[in-house]
Design a protein around this motif. Structure first.
Motif, PDB file in Angstrom:
ATOM      1  N   GLN A  39     102.289  80.644 125.726  1.00  0.00           N
ATOM      2  CA  GLN A  39     102.106  80.808 124.287  1.00  0.00           C
ATOM      3  C   GLN A  39     103.090  79.882 123.579  1.00  0.00           C
ATOM      4  N   TYR A  40     102.618  79.187 122.574  1.00  0.00           N
ATOM      5  CA  TYR A  40     103.450  78.211 121.855  1.00  0.00           C
ATOM      6  C   TYR A  40     103.510  78.599 120.387  1.00  0.00           C
ATOM      7  N   HIS A  41     104.733  78.752 119.881  1.00  0.00           N
ATOM      8  CA  HIS A  41     104.940  79.144 118.483  1.00  0.00           C
ATOM      9  C   HIS A  41     105.756  78.065 117.771  1.00  0.00           C
ATOM     10  N   PRO A  42     105.071  77.054 117.200  1.00  0.00           N
ATOM     11  CA  PRO A  42     105.788  76.037 116.430  1.00  0.00           C
ATOM     12  C   PRO A  42     106.167  76.559 115.062  1.00  0.00           C
ATOM     13  N   MET A  43     107.006  75.808 114.367  1.00  0.00           N
ATOM     14  CA  MET A  43     107.437  76.151 113.010  1.00  0.00           C
ATOM     15  C   MET A  43     108.028  77.559 112.948  1.00  0.00           C
ATOM     16  N   CYS A  44     108.806  77.886 113.978  1.00  0.00           N
ATOM     17  CA  CYS A  44     109.432  79.208 114.032  1.00  0.00           C
ATOM     18  C   CYS A  44     110.918  79.067 114.363  1.00  0.00           C
ATOM     19  N   GLU A  45     111.700  79.997 113.853  1.00  0.00           N
ATOM     20  CA  GLU A  45     113.144  79.985 114.103  1.00  0.00           C
ATOM     21  C   GLU A  45     113.522  81.197 114.947  1.00  0.00           C
ATOM     22  N   TYR A  46     114.310  80.931 115.984  1.00  0.00           N
ATOM     23  CA  TYR A  46     114.749  82.003 116.864  1.00  0.00           C
ATOM     24  C   TYR A  46     116.033  82.614 116.314  1.00  0.00           C
ATOM     25  N   HIS A  47     116.108  83.945 116.286  1.00  0.00           N
ATOM     26  CA  HIS A  47     117.262  84.631 115.710  1.00  0.00           C
ATOM     27  C   HIS A  47     118.137  85.303 116.761  1.00  0.00           C
ATOM     28  N   GLY A  48     117.734  85.272 118.014  1.00  0.00           N
ATOM     29  CA  GLY A  48     118.472  85.968 119.058  1.00  0.00           C
ATOM     30  C   GLY A  48     117.851  87.306 119.378  1.00  0.00           C
ATOM     31  N   ASP A  49     118.244  87.856 120.514  1.00  0.00           N
ATOM     32  CA  ASP A  49     117.776  89.180 120.936  1.00  0.00           C
ATOM     33  C   ASP A  49     116.243  89.272 120.986  1.00  0.00           C
ATOM     34  N   GLY A  50     115.597  88.166 121.373  1.00  0.00           N
ATOM     35  CA  GLY A  50     114.147  88.179 121.507  1.00  0.00           C
ATOM     36  C   GLY A  50     113.372  88.148 120.212  1.00  0.00           C
ATOM     37  N   GLU A  51     114.036  87.878 119.089  1.00  0.00           N
ATOM     38  CA  GLU A  51     113.358  87.901 117.796  1.00  0.00           C
ATOM     39  C   GLU A  51     113.251  86.493 117.211  1.00  0.00           C
ATOM     40  N   PHE A  52     112.072  86.194 116.630  1.00  0.00           N
ATOM     41  CA  PHE A  52     111.904  84.935 115.912  1.00  0.00           C
ATOM     42  C   PHE A  52     110.912  85.135 114.781  1.00  0.00           C
ATOM     43  N   SER A  53     110.938  84.226 113.837  1.00  0.00           N
ATOM     44  CA  SER A  53     110.049  84.344 112.684  1.00  0.00           C
ATOM     45  C   SER A  53     109.546  82.978 112.270  1.00  0.00           C
ATOM     46  N   ASP A  61     102.467  66.137 123.136  1.00  0.00           N
ATOM     47  CA  ASP A  61     101.341  66.824 122.511  1.00  0.00           C
ATOM     48  C   ASP A  61     100.218  67.031 123.530  1.00  0.00           C
ATOM     49  N   GLN A  62      99.971  66.015 124.350  1.00  0.00           N
ATOM     50  CA  GLN A  62      98.943  66.127 125.385  1.00  0.00           C
ATOM     51  C   GLN A  62      99.336  67.146 126.458  1.00  0.00           C
ATOM     52  N   ILE A  63     100.601  67.165 126.833  1.00  0.00           N
ATOM     53  CA  ILE A  63     101.060  68.137 127.834  1.00  0.00           C
ATOM     54  C   ILE A  63     100.830  69.559 127.324  1.00  0.00           C
ATOM     55  N   MET A  64     101.175  69.786 126.064  1.00  0.00           N
ATOM     56  CA  MET A  64     100.991  71.126 125.505  1.00  0.00           C
ATOM     57  C   MET A  64      99.507  71.492 125.436  1.00  0.00           C
ATOM     58  N   LYS A  65      98.687  70.564 124.938  1.00  0.00           N
ATOM     59  CA  LYS A  65      97.266  70.868 124.700  1.00  0.00           C
ATOM     60  C   LYS A  65      96.440  70.913 125.978  1.00  0.00           C
TER      61      LYS A  65
END
Length: 478
Positions: free
Chosen positions: A116-130, A102-106
């Motif tokens: 850029q950090y996107h937590p609580m996200c799922e990667y779907h492939g081909d550069g797409e996540f939600s 957590d300290q490393i990220m912050k």
């Protein structure tokens, strides 16, 4: 429900899937050694990967001194003064590891302005996540590469589904639940012989559970690494470097696989629970001598293969049924920590699949792969430098791993500047110990001389023993 909102368009040099130990180690090196921009996507709400789901009393099995990211120390430099790890370098707790990431990220990654950090996200492939909790979705234009930091698919008890039947009347729980116990049981049954099984048994013993009330289901006994030989400091030179010399000399002298393991055990490289039982498993578990002594207090070790069903008062195996007190609690430690066996090229076009390039060290391997990505252009050369060291499962995989690692070490020695990077990188642990300086004693020089002299015979030993190892491995199957 279909997401009707348009995808947010993003652009980056590197898209890293996973903010666990591997993804963080990769990002750290890329941030340090390049001017690249990075996007990190992860399912968890905080960086740290599987540590988010780990049991509360978990700790590292290897010293904190060579865990984490290259740029920032995790260890305080202390050695444990009490407990079963007494005298050895400290082992960070799960909470400490989570706070560290957590300290490393912050305080390192995000303030750089390049992550850029996107937590609580799922990667779907081909550069797409939600997002997992909102309607937001994203499409990333990746200029350089997508880095898969999820290859190891680390499994922990709290998120693992057992592959055997469990009656609804049975008190069955992951070891995460042990600290919530509030009343005595007639028996404590630990299901699984790997690292989490070891941790469960040690926790029970540490909390005054009578060893005779503990049953340990051991589908396969394992060889363990003596933790004293994994200490990355000059004070333990004759343990760590000595163990490496013993390995090489054992390879050079062994006439069979059985002879090899006998030499490794006699030389203090490997340990086992019971000297009357020959292990057939090796996962790279690291155990202190004090922990091994504690575990040997447990006499009711059930060796009938994998459990097939747990019912009130009984355990069912393929060819055996074992009676268990009805008031028993069954502690699930059956998840294999790294349940993968297939390997891929590390560098494959626009994708990097992070795998081990040194035995039992996925975090170092991640940093090393990132360094090669940052400093080399030709894909064939990069894959040649980053030869895969297979993850161990069976006992003979010890030989497979050291053979691949020796090949890598030789290849790395041919690369100008790479040795200097290894010496300076805190995740490496041991290369610096093999470089003599003004403080090196005659006895240390003698040991380093033995190491160099043992290499040719060790290489021949690998060639000699490999056919037998492959035969044993084929007979064992998966």
């Amino acid at each position: 429900m279909t997401n009707s909102l348009p995808k947010t368009q993003l652009e980056t040099d590197y898209l890293i899937i996973g903010a666990g130990a591997v993804g963080m180690a990769v990002a750290d090196v890329l941030l340090t050694e390049t001017d690249a921009n990075i996007i990190i996507v992860d399912k968890h709400h905080k960086p740290g990967g599987h540590w988010n789901d780990a049991y509360s009393f978990v700790s590292l099995h290897q010293p904190s001194k060579f865990y984490g990211v290259s740029s920032t120390e995790l260890s305080s430099g202390k050695r444990d003064e009490v407990g079963l790890n007494k005298g050895l370098h400290e082992l960070a707790s799960g909470a400490e590891v989570m706070a560290y990431y957590d300290q490393i990220m912050k305080h390192v990654f995000l303030p750089s302005g390049r992550v850029q950090y996107h937590p609580m996200c799922e990667y779907h492939g081909d550069g797409e996540f939600s997002s997992l909790i909102s309607d937001q979705s994203f499409k990333v234009n990746v200029r350089n590469k997508v880095i898969d930091g999820t290859y190891f698919k680390t499994s922990v008890p709290s998120t693992h589904t057992p592959n055997f039947k469990i009656s609804s009347e049975v008190d069955f729980a992951p070891l995460n639940d042990l600290p919530q116990l509030s009343c005595p049981r007639d028996a404590y049954v630990v299901v699984g012989g790997g690292k989490t099984g070891i941790d469960a048994c040690l926790w029970l013993l540490d909390n005054q559970i009578d060893p005779d009330k503990i049953s340990w289901i051991m589908p396969r006994d394992a060889w363990w690494i003596d933790r004293q030989n994994t200490q990355p400091s000059k004070d333990f030179f004759f343990d760590s470097i000595g163990a490496q010399v013993t390995q090489l000399e054992a390879l050079g002298a062994a006439e069979s696989i059985r002879d090899l393991f006998e030499r490794l055990e006699k030389g203090g490289v490997l340990m086992r629970l019971d000297k009357n039982v020959t292990p057939t498993m090796f996962h790279g578990a690291t155990v202190s001598q004090g922990e091994a002594s504690q575990l040997r207090k447990i006499k009711n070790v059930i060796r009938h293969g994998r459990v097939e069903e747990i019912r009130p008062g009984e355990l069912r195996f393929k060819d055996k049924t074992v009676s268990i007190p009805r008031n028993a609690i069954f502690v699930d430690c059956s998840a294999r920590a790294v349940p993968v066996s297939e390997s891929f090229p590390v560098f494959d076009g626009k994708t990097i699949c992070v795998q081990t390039v040194r035995s039992y060290q996925p975090v170092f391997s991640a940093a090393f792969i990132a360094h090669i990505e940052a400093n080399y252009d030709d894909e064939d050369t990069k894959n040649d430098i980053c030869g895969i060291v297979p993850l161990p499962n069976h006992d003979t995989d010890w030989l497979m791993g050291i053979a691949a690692q020796m090949k890598n070490q030789y290849r790395w020695s041919q690369e100008p500047g790479l040795r200097d990077w290894l010496i300076e990188n805190r995740l490496d642990g041991f290369t610096a110990l093999t470089v003599p300086d003004e403080t090196t004693t005659p006895d240390e020089m003698e040991l380093l001389g033995r190491m160099k002299a043992a290499v040719p015979a060790a290489i021949e030993g690998v060639k000699r023993l490999m056919p037998e190892a492959m035969k044993i491995r084929a007979q064992a199957g998966n």
